[in-house]
Design an enzyme around this catalytic site. Structure first.
Site, PDB file in Angstrom:
ATOM      1  N   TYR A 322       0.859  -1.191   0.000  1.00  0.00           N
ATOM      2  CA  TYR A 322       0.000   0.000   0.000  1.00  0.00           C
ATOM      3  C   TYR A 322       0.895   1.240   0.000  1.00  0.00           C
ATOM      4  O   TYR A 322       1.754   1.400   0.866  1.00  0.00           O
ATOM      5  CB  TYR A 322      -0.891  -0.036   1.236  1.00  0.00           C
ATOM      6  N   CYS A 323       0.689   2.129  -0.963  1.00  0.00           N
ATOM      7  CA  CYS A 323       1.386   3.420  -1.031  1.00  0.00           C
ATOM      8  C   CYS A 323       2.898   3.203  -1.053  1.00  0.00           C
ATOM      9  O   CYS A 323       3.414   2.473  -1.885  1.00  0.00           O
ATOM     10  CB  CYS A 323       0.925   4.311   0.115  1.00  0.00           C
ATOM     11  N   VAL A 324       3.644   3.818  -0.126  1.00  0.00           N
ATOM     12  CA  VAL A 324       5.099   3.709  -0.133  1.00  0.00           C
ATOM     13  C   VAL A 324       5.549   2.267   0.043  1.00  0.00           C
ATOM     14  O   VAL A 324       6.595   1.861  -0.474  1.00  0.00           O
ATOM     15  CB  VAL A 324       5.719   4.614   0.957  1.00  0.00           C
ATOM     16  N   GLY A 326       4.019  -0.167  -1.300  1.00  0.00           N
ATOM     17  CA  GLY A 326       3.884  -0.719  -2.645  1.00  0.00           C
ATOM     18  C   GLY A 326       5.084  -0.380  -3.505  1.00  0.00           C
ATOM     19  O   GLY A 326       5.561  -1.218  -4.297  1.00  0.00           O
ATOM     20  N   PHE A 351      -1.733  -1.202  -3.968  1.00  0.00           N
ATOM     21  CA  PHE A 351      -2.773  -0.232  -3.618  1.00  0.00           C
ATOM     22  C   PHE A 351      -2.188   1.177  -3.769  1.00  0.00           C
ATOM     23  O   PHE A 351      -1.286   1.573  -3.019  1.00  0.00           O
ATOM     24  CB  PHE A 351      -3.221  -0.408  -2.161  1.00  0.00           C
TER      25      PHE A 351
END
Length: 589
Positions: A322-324, A326, A351
């Site tokens: 998710y985000c960083v 990811g 994500f």
């Protein structure tokens, strides 16, 4: 908290200056009138000069577009003033735009029904519109610098809104009269409390607590390192998918964004679908983590993957970043590919994660040399206080996350509303300073991850083109942190089978959207596309959550199941239970 606030009221009365006398009021009335006259004279002069300029050769020192923009502003301003002082003779105002109607700052009827506040609102909108258009009228300014100017201008425009000041907000005036100023005292109390804790409050204190009504999905902490805890969740089905799932949340926030209330929990929902779910809970940085760098987070992800494979005796795991996290997952896949160990990961889901930062949105405004130098001074102990990052993210949505609360909680003195998502938003984590600066420099500023061999981890050069792991990429259509255009660029880098899904809403609500809620929608395109615009043009819209689409994709990769017994039960296999979920790290300050 005691009511009424007798001590506070008495103290405020003792400290209040004397009321202005008639002579002072007359003086300030003259000052405001003279200022208005000077501004009008300036506007008339510009309009007259503009006519003369159009008949002569323009000066190379004059920007014609900017002059026209200024003339337009004063022409509109004079028309607005005429409408206020002589409504009968004035030209009717233009119809309200959809943006005006939806602007929550001016939802009170008095903003339109009262001539004075209607004029204030229209004057503000006029100034705001022309300020933002003025940036676009600048010639000879690089586009990157223009974007920074737009961001700064928008921040100034939002800060100067009349809704943010007590004497120019009819709701505040009305409530001040009705409560005899108690709202201002209540608001002052709220503001002083925020100053003391160094952070803007968004939701009521004590309404939520991790482990009580947040992050309540049953499970056990089965591993703890200096950087992360590994949580295994208790199955609720008789059989589970053979390949387990490990989720890597961003260490910028607490992991329980994916385990909010039971109705919103992605983790609980995934467990109910028969998935063996593991969650990495990152430690909030302290002075002991001053030397932590990106390599440590990448190798921690590999360590979690290997730990789960060994404990459950499976060849591979599914992963979510998710985000960083990811972004870091993409680097992890590149590292495994470089080591010829790519088969340890059966699939990778991203994500709202960016790997190509060429179009990374408004966060790029915070990676100038000056900003990076400032961040360096804020981390003398080797970690960055999470409140600074929270303030940065709030600035990206200043109207909703800053000024809305200044009005409601400081001026109106309203009580805070319980809201689990905003509680999580304010539950900050500290960041390792060395890695945070490298992240901003290497990724946001220099965009090194997309350059083969430009970055390395544990001595291995990273090349995303070597990643062939099946990938599911989710982006939020209204994401202001990881813009959909930026997330899309991963589709041109990874070489394995890939499914891209564009979800309604933004960085959080676009992800945390349980099927039972029946909210938003998502878009898919089975024919392929070369750009996000092409994807959208040929996309099929599906109402509701994209979670079932992801589940079908995951099951298509590996639909085998095993009994939910033995090592599938947290704490009964090789990994002993160290404590109950959600663990200790999520609670650490």
């Amino acid at each position: 908290m005691a009511d009424p606030h007798d001590d506070q009221t008495a103290h405020a009365q003792d400290a209040a200056p004397g009321a202005p006398d008639l002579a002072e009021l007359q003086h300030w009335t003259w000052v405001m009138g003279r200022a208005q006259q000077m501004m009008m004279e300036q506007g008339l002069g510009l309009m007259t000069a503009g006519g003369a300029m159009s008949e002569a050769a323009p000066s190379p020192l004059v920007n014609p577009a900017l002059v026209r923009q200024t003339q337009d502003y004063w022409r509109d301003n004079l028309a607005l003033w005429q409408r206020f002082v002589d409504p009968a003779a004035a030209v009717p105002p233009p119809p309200q735009s959809d943006g005006d109607v939806r602007d929550k700052r001016f939802k009170a009827a008095a903003w339109r029904d009262d001539p004075w506040f209607d004029w204030i609102r229209r004057s503000y909108n006029l100034i705001a519109d022309h300020m933002l258009r003025g940036v676009d009228a600048l010639d000879g300014v690089p586009e990157r610098q223009k974007e920074q100017l737009r961001f700064a201008a928008r921040g100034l425009v939002e800060a100067m809104s009349p809704s943010n000041f007590p004497l120019t907000n009819p709701e505040v005036v009305e409530k001040t009269i009705a409560t005899k100023g108690q709202n201002l005292l209540d608001g002052l109390r709220n503001m002083l409390a925020d100053i003391q804790k160094g952070q803007l409050t968004h939701t009521s204190e004590g309404a939520f607590e991790v482990g009580r009504n947040l992050a309540t999905t049953p499970g056990k902490v089965v591993k703890r390192t200096p950087l992360y805890e590994l949580i295994q969740y208790t199955p609720t089905t008789d059989r589970v998918m053979t390949t387990p799932l490990v989720i890597f949340p961003p260490w910028i926030n607490r992991f329980y964004i994916l385990d909010l209330t039971p109705e919103k929990s992605f983790i609980r929902w995934a467990v109910e679908q028969g998935i063996t779910v593991f969650m990495v809970s990152w430690k909030s940085a302290d002075a002991s983590m001053k030397d932590v760098v990106w390599d440590d987070y990448v190798t921690a992800q590999v360590d979690a993957v290997d730990t789960i494979r060994a404990a459950l005796d499976v060849p591979a795991v599914h992963t979510i970043g998710y985000c960083v996290a990811g972004t870091t997952l993409a680097a992890t896949l590149a590292l495994l590919a470089a080591r010829d160990e790519a088969d340890k990961v059966a699939s990778a889901t991203f994500f709202t994660a960016q790997v190509d930062f060429a179009q990374a949105g408004e966060l790029q405004h915070f990676v100038t040399d000056e900003q990076l130098a400032l961040i360096g001074t804020l981390s003398p102990q080797g970690f960055l206080d999470g409140r600074y990052m929270a303030a940065t993210f709030n600035l990206l949505r200043g109207r909703d996350l800053i000024w809305n609360y200044v009005t409601n909680n400081y001026l109106l003195g309203s009580d805070y509303t319980p809201f689990d998502l905003l509680h999580w938003n304010g539950d900050t984590t500290n960041l390792p300073a060395k890695w945070h600066l490298s992240y901003l420099t290497d990724l946001y500023r220099d965009n090194l991850l997309v350059q083969p061999g430009a970055m390395s981890v544990a001595g291995e050069a990273l090349d995303l083109r070597r990643v062939t792991t099946p990938a599911y990429v989710q982006a939020g259509r209204e994401d202001h942190i990881a813009p959909a255009d930026s997330v899309w660029r991963i589709t041109h880098l990874l070489r394995g089978p890939l499914r891209f899904v564009l979800a309604g809403s933004g960085h959080i609500a676009g992800v945390v959207n349980p099927p039972a809620a029946g909210k938003y929608q998502y878009w898919t395109n089975e024919s392929g596309a070369q750009s996000l615009a092409d994807f959208v043009a040929g996309a099929t819209e599906t109402k509701g959550s994209w979670w079932p689409d992801w589940l079908a994709w995951l099951r298509a990769i590996d639909g085998d199941t095993v009994a939910a017994a033995g090592a599938r039960l947290p704490g009964t296999g090789a990994l002993t239970a160290l404590g109950e979920a959600p663990g200790d790290y999520v609670r650490a300050r």
